[in-house]
Write a protein that holds these residues in place. Structure first.
Motif, mmCIF file in Angstrom:
data_model
loop_
_atom_site.group_PDB
_atom_site.id
_atom_site.type_symbol
_atom_site.label_atom_id
_atom_site.label_comp_id
_atom_site.label_asym_id
_atom_site.label_seq_id
_atom_site.Cartn_x
_atom_site.Cartn_y
_atom_site.Cartn_z
ATOM 1 N N ASP A 108 0.823 -1.214 0.000
ATOM 2 C CA ASP A 108 0.000 0.000 0.000
ATOM 3 C C ASP A 108 0.858 1.266 0.000
ATOM 4 O O ASP A 108 0.521 2.257 -0.641
ATOM 5 N N GLY A 163 0.867 3.907 -2.973
ATOM 6 C CA GLY A 163 0.437 5.256 -2.591
ATOM 7 C C GLY A 163 1.498 6.321 -2.835
ATOM 8 O O GLY A 163 1.204 7.397 -3.359
ATOM 9 N N GLU A 211 -0.482 9.511 -1.894
ATOM 10 C CA GLU A 211 -1.482 9.305 -0.837
ATOM 11 C C GLU A 211 -1.123 8.073 -0.034
ATOM 12 O O GLU A 211 -0.357 7.228 -0.483
#
Ligand code: AVJ
Length: 328
Positions: free
Chosen positions: A23, A27, A34
């Motif tokens: 993740d 991201g 993000e």
């Protein structure tokens, strides 16, 4: 009779569960950087969030506690006997304990099921409930899981269910995620089950912004803890001196946004992702959205997703609403 409790882990479906490193890689590797807000909640982050809830600017907790104190009897009156009271994102269980107190007072049959992504939060909240309600019989089944995995585990039960989704946790999804969440909730509930959902209402922007920028700097610390966690768990070298917490209200989308902004051009290496990430001066990482709701949007959401709104409770300032969504 003694109180009983257990804590179980519900794991995600392996194929659909990204790891922290994956993740972070996707991201921070994106054009617009993000990070998913769920990673705030390690043991340190969960404690910091509890502290946010005590800050004078962070009105959602105080307003919702006021609602639950004022209307606990109206709310619990609708609970079926033997209910599985499932608290999604239970944290320190301080708000759900206002309903538990009422149920115990009325000598009602129920099992309390706190669900949180943070094992430390589940264990310490169960310990605290034991102290608060010492002398009463309370059955607790703590679950360490993410929302959708916990929802999937609801399919197997036989008891009626009331889901608590308090604190405007519903406002924390990406755009349209609230509706998707309610559709999935509908799919695991049975007719007659219900959910009590906390919505933070649209209000003066200054009031909202202050809630995410408290004078004691706890929200800032909460956000920066994400870098500490990446450094600790993924071998990163974020230097928090070169980032600042930037809360912004997005009027068009009616949401509060938290960003971490790079104060200079810099490169951060994160061992577990196998790469480095470049930051421009003033480049932002979007770390959280907190949607604010109009009463119309709340009714619309219920209508779209197969729920009837049975009751809506608000604090005297109309800053916050707890809505009772009955599954049709
Ligand atoms: C727990 C997600 C509802 O969005 O208001 C509070 C988290 N972040 N201050 C929110 C939070 C910064 C909170 N929720």
């Amino acid at each position: 009779l003694e109180s009983t409790y257990e804590v179980i882990q519900v794991a995600g479906v392996p194929s659909s569960t990204n790891t922290f490193a994956q993740d972070v890689l996707s991201g921070l590797g994106a054009e617009s950087k993000e990070l998913p807000a769920k990673y705030f909640y390690d043991a340190v982050g969960s404690r910091l969030f509890e502290s946010i809830c005590l800050q004078p600017e962070y009105y959602p907790t105080a307003c919702e506690a006021e609602i639950l104190e004022l209307y606990a009897d109206c709310i619990t009156a609708r609970f079926p006997s033997g209910v599985r009271l499932t608290d999604l994102g239970s944290g320190d269980c301080r708000k759900s304990s206002l309903l538990i107190r009422q149920l115990l007072r009325e000598k009602r049959q129920f099992t309390f099921v706190p669900v949180d992504i943070c094992e430390d939060a589940v264990r310490s909240s169960i310990h605290a409930l034991g102290k608060t309600f010492a002398g009463s019989t309370l059955a607790i089944q703590g679950i360490v899981a993410e929302y959708f995995d916990a929802l999937a585990s609801l399919r197997q039960r036989h008891e009626p269910v009331v889901v608590l989704f308090l604190g405007s946790n519903i406002g924390n999804f990406e755009e349209g995620g609230d509706e998707r969440f309610l559709n999935r909730l509908h799919a695991v509930l049975k007719p007659g089950d219900s959910a009590i959902i906390g919505f933070d209402l649209i209000k003066d922007t200054n009031v909202i912004c202050a809630a995410y920028n408290d004078a004691n700097g706890v929200t800032c610390e909460f956000n920066l803890n994400l870098f500490d966690r990446i450094n600790r768990e993924l071998g990163g070298n974020f230097d928090r001196r070169y980032f600042v917490h930037r809360p912004l209200f997005n009027t068009k989308l009616s949401r509060m946004e938290s960003h971490l902004m790079s104060l200079r051009e810099q490169t951060v290496t994160i061992a577990a992702t196998g790469r480095s990430f470049n930051f421009r001066e003033n480049e932002m990482i979007h770390v959280e959205s907190s949607y604010k709701y109009s009463p119309q949007k709340i009714s619309w959401l219920a209508e779209q997703t197969g729920f009837a709104i049975q009751a809506q409770f608000e604090d005297p300032n109309h800053y916050f609403q707890d809505a009772v969504f009955q599954r049709l």
